[in-house]
Every structure is written in structure tokens, then in C-alpha cells.
Scaffold this motif. Structure first.
Motif, PDB file in Angstrom:
ATOM      1  N   UNK A 160       0.849  -1.185   0.000  1.00 56.17           N
ATOM      2  CA  UNK A 160       0.000   0.000   0.000  1.00 56.17           C
ATOM      3  C   UNK A 160       0.886   1.236   0.000  1.00 56.17           C
ATOM      4  N   UNK A 161       0.425   2.263  -0.681  1.00 58.12           N
ATOM      5  CA  UNK A 161       1.162   3.524  -0.724  1.00 58.12           C
ATOM      6  C   UNK A 161       0.338   4.582  -0.005  1.00 58.12           C
ATOM      7  N   UNK A 162       0.994   5.409   0.772  1.00 61.36           N
ATOM      8  CA  UNK A 162       0.320   6.494   1.472  1.00 61.36           C
ATOM      9  C   UNK A 162       0.964   7.834   1.170  1.00 61.36           C
ATOM     10  N   UNK A 163       0.307   8.877   1.608  1.00 61.52           N
ATOM     11  CA  UNK A 163       0.818  10.241   1.433  1.00 61.52           C
ATOM     12  C   UNK A 163       1.049  10.557  -0.045  1.00 61.52           C
ATOM     13  N   UNK A 164       0.068  10.240  -0.873  1.00 67.18           N
ATOM     14  CA  UNK A 164       0.205  10.475  -2.310  1.00 67.18           C
ATOM     15  C   UNK A 164      -0.510  11.730  -2.784  1.00 67.18           C
ATOM     16  N   UNK A 165      -1.244  12.383  -1.906  1.00 71.51           N
ATOM     17  CA  UNK A 165      -1.907  13.632  -2.302  1.00 71.51           C
ATOM     18  C   UNK A 165      -1.131  14.826  -1.765  1.00 71.51           C
ATOM     19  N   UNK A 166      -1.270  15.947  -2.461  1.00 67.82           N
ATOM     20  CA  UNK A 166      -0.571  17.163  -2.030  1.00 67.82           C
ATOM     21  C   UNK A 166      -1.018  17.575  -0.634  1.00 67.82           C
ATOM     22  N   UNK A 167      -2.320  17.434  -0.352  1.00 68.66           N
ATOM     23  CA  UNK A 167      -2.837  17.821   0.962  1.00 68.66           C
ATOM     24  C   UNK A 167      -2.258  16.972   2.077  1.00 68.66           C
ATOM     25  N   UNK A 168      -2.190  15.657   1.859  1.00 69.06           N
ATOM     26  CA  UNK A 168      -1.645  14.771   2.884  1.00 69.06           C
ATOM     27  C   UNK A 168      -0.167  15.045   3.112  1.00 69.06           C
ATOM     28  N   UNK A 169       0.555  15.349   2.050  1.00 70.54           N
ATOM     29  CA  UNK A 169       1.977  15.647   2.204  1.00 70.54           C
ATOM     30  C   UNK A 169       2.194  16.956   2.962  1.00 70.54           C
ATOM     31  N   UNK A 170       1.352  17.950   2.670  1.00 68.21           N
ATOM     32  CA  UNK A 170       1.469  19.209   3.428  1.00 68.21           C
ATOM     33  C   UNK A 170       1.180  18.975   4.897  1.00 68.21           C
ATOM     34  N   UNK A 171       0.164  18.176   5.186  1.00 63.30           N
ATOM     35  CA  UNK A 171      -0.212  17.917   6.574  1.00 63.30           C
ATOM     36  C   UNK A 171       0.924  17.247   7.338  1.00 63.30           C
ATOM     37  N   UNK A 172       1.616  16.320   6.683  1.00 66.30           N
ATOM     38  CA  UNK A 172       2.700  15.597   7.341  1.00 66.30           C
ATOM     39  C   UNK A 172       4.050  16.267   7.148  1.00 66.30           C
ATOM     40  N   UNK A 173       4.067  17.351   6.377  1.00 64.18           N
ATOM     41  CA  UNK A 173       5.293  18.106   6.104  1.00 64.18           C
ATOM     42  C   UNK A 173       6.358  17.214   5.455  1.00 64.18           C
ATOM     43  N   UNK A 174       5.919  16.490   4.418  1.00 66.36           N
ATOM     44  CA  UNK A 174       6.826  15.637   3.653  1.00 66.36           C
ATOM     45  C   UNK A 174       6.638  15.930   2.174  1.00 66.36           C
ATOM     46  N   UNK A 175       7.554  15.422   1.360  1.00 66.23           N
ATOM     47  CA  UNK A 175       7.462  15.660  -0.080  1.00 66.23           C
ATOM     48  C   UNK A 175       7.504  14.359  -0.874  1.00 66.23           C
ATOM     49  N   UNK A 176       7.186  13.245  -0.206  1.00 67.95           N
ATOM     50  CA  UNK A 176       7.203  11.952  -0.890  1.00 67.95           C
ATOM     51  C   UNK A 176       6.254  11.001  -0.174  1.00 67.95           C
ATOM     52  N   UNK A 177       5.784   9.972  -0.901  1.00 66.84           N
ATOM     53  CA  UNK A 177       4.905   8.981  -0.274  1.00 66.84           C
ATOM     54  C   UNK A 177       5.674   8.053   0.664  1.00 66.84           C
ATOM     55  N   UNK A 178       4.904   7.277   1.432  1.00 71.95           N
ATOM     56  CA  UNK A 178       5.470   6.169   2.186  1.00 71.95           C
ATOM     57  C   UNK A 178       4.774   4.890   1.711  1.00 71.95           C
ATOM     58  N   UNK A 179       5.178   3.756   2.246  1.00 73.19           N
ATOM     59  CA  UNK A 179       4.573   2.500   1.807  1.00 73.19           C
ATOM     60  C   UNK A 179       4.559   1.497   2.952  1.00 73.19           C
TER      61      UNK A 179
END
Length: 258
Positions: free
Chosen positions: A57-76
Motif C-alpha cells: 500500500x502507498x500512502x501520502x500520495x496527495x498534495x494535501x496529505x503531504x502538506x499535513x505531514x510536512x513531507x514531499x514523498x509517499x510512504x509505503x
């Protein structure tokens, strides 16, 4: 830090449905690499107990989720056979702490992909079909107070997944503009297009494969990949039936029970 100690805390929290404080509080020096090591240890334990990995599964793939977590890439994180719920089936709230539901596009990969340097074209060439999916997210961390390192260690906050609708050859799907609606008990909650998933869900897989390569892993043939939520995840309660509908691919649904 001892990676096995952290993995054991998460495993016990999941088994007992009793959330723990964030690992980033318990282990202030926790790094992203530490978190993946913890994730892999828990996955190894599950395999030793007889569970079979079915994909990722891949997470943090939307711009909004990345902003919320202060990251610039997905996790898995890992998917296992014991996590799959039949389309139209049910999940007991007694097995979870604070579940959320996400509508996602699932890819079936029929050719092993190894990074680094995997492209969107490589992913498409290795994809046999796509189909609607619901990811059931849950956290072993109290009150969803998570940072990136917490969710990685916690297997991407994964709990279960549902596959349904039609299996459609990927060449027949517009991965930029396929629409999805998410409903709860028939009421529309949100809608969006697959472009929300890192602009193209196949790109999310390419990024993940490069991430797997850094862990010494590959995306093996025969894997299902959940590519990330098209719209914001929704908290669910007992009695809720969640339905995700993808244009041209039909519906997938799951009911949450006491």
C-alpha cells in the motif's frame, strides 16, 4: 534504539486494540530508516506466523496529505492475505481503534519491477489491470497523533483492504481523469479524480519502487498495489457502509459492525 522493542510495542498494541503514545515520543531519535526497519521486522513476524504477503500500500500520495505531514514523498507498507475483506463484507470495530476508509485504485502487477529508475511507462507495462479498492486504515498510535516516522513504523497505518468492481486493462483507463465518489450509507461524502494521486497513480508506484530499492526490495510479480487515497480519508463508526465508485469500473463496498 532497539528496533525489535519498538516493533513489539506496535504488535502488542494491534493485538490488544490498545493504542500507544507516538514512537517519535518514546524514541526521540527515531529516523525514517529506523521506521522502515521496524516495519520490516513486524512484516517478517507476520510471515513467520503463516501470513502471505499479497502486495503493498502507498500512502501520502496527495498534495494535501503531504502538506499535513510536512513531507514531499509517499510512504509505503505491506499488504497480507489476512488483511483482505471480501467486497460487500464487514469489519468489526472491536478489531480496530480508530478506523478510516479511503477510496483507491488498485493495480495488479504481473512483472517484477526493481528500482532505481523505474518510470511510469515501466509501471504501465507491468500492470495487467486496475480495479476499485477501499483501504481500511487504522493506527496503533493514540488519537492519530502521528508523524511520518510513526506511520511508517506502523506499516503505513494499514489495517485492511477491499477489492471490487471491474478489473479493467490499464490501457483502457484514463489515469489522470478517472472520477471517484465516496459514499457513507448512500450519502455522498467526497469526489475527486485519480490525478489527486501524485498526478498519476502509476507515478506513485514508480516512486514506491525506487523507495523499495533503497530497502533492498523489489515489487514482485503477482502483487496488488493500493496507490493512495483519491479523496480525504473518512473516520467510520459501527453501522457505516462505505462505497467507493470509480467511473467505468463500478463499486466496491465494506460495512463496519460492532
Amino acid at each position: 534504539m532497539d528496533h525489535k522493542d519498538a516493533a513489539r510495542l506496535l504488535a502488542e498494541a494491534e493485538a490488544n486494540c490498545s493504542p500507544i503514545p507516538p514512537l517519535t515520543q518514546l524514541f526521540p531519535d527515531l529516523t525514517e530508516q529506523d521506521s522502515y526497519q521496524i516495519q520490516h521486522i513486524r512484516a517478517a513476524w507476520r510471515k513467520e506466523s503463516g501470513e502471505v504477503q499479497t502486495g503493498w500500500k502507498i500512502g501520502l500520495t496527495s498534495a494535501g496529505a503531504q502538506r499535513q505531514m510536512q513531507v514531499d514523498k509517499p510512504d509505503f507498507g505491506y499488504l497480507f492475505d489476512t488483511m483482505q475483506v471480501p467486497d460487500g463484507g464487514s469489519c468489526s470495530m472491536k478489531t480496530m481503534t480508530a478506523p478510516k476508509a479511503e477510496g483507491e485504485l488498485a493495480f495488479y502487477i504481473n512483472k517484477t519491477l526493481r528500482g532505481p529508475g523505474v518510470t511510469v511507462e515501466d509501471v504501465l507495462a507491468a500492470t495487467e489491470y486496475v480495479q476499485p479498492a477501499i483501504e481500511i486504515a487504522d493506527t496503533r498510535i493514540a488519537d492519530w497523533k502521528i508523524k511520518l516516522e510513526d506511520t511508517i513504523a506502523d506499516n503505513g497505518s494499514a489495517k485492511g483492504y477491499v477489492l471490487g468492481g471491474r478489473k479493467v486493462p490499464v490501457q483502457q483507463v484514463d489515469l489522470l481523469l478517472t472520477g471517484m465518489t465516496l459514499r457513507c450509507n448512500g450519502k455522498l461524502l467526497s469526489s475527486g479524480t485519480t490525478a489527486e494521486v501524485l498526478t498519476n497513480p502509476a507515478r506513485a508506484i514508480a516512486v514506491m519502487v525506487d523507495g523499495l530499492a533503497r530497502q533492498g526490495l523489489a515489487l514482485e510479480a503477482g502483487s496488488i498495489v493500493l496507490t493512495g487515497s483519491v479523496t480525504a480519508p473518512v473516520l467510520v463508526s459501527a453501522g457505516d457502509t462505505i462505497t467507493a465508485s470509480f467511473y467505468g469500473m463500478g463499486d466496491v463496498s465494506v460495512t463496519f459492525t460492532e
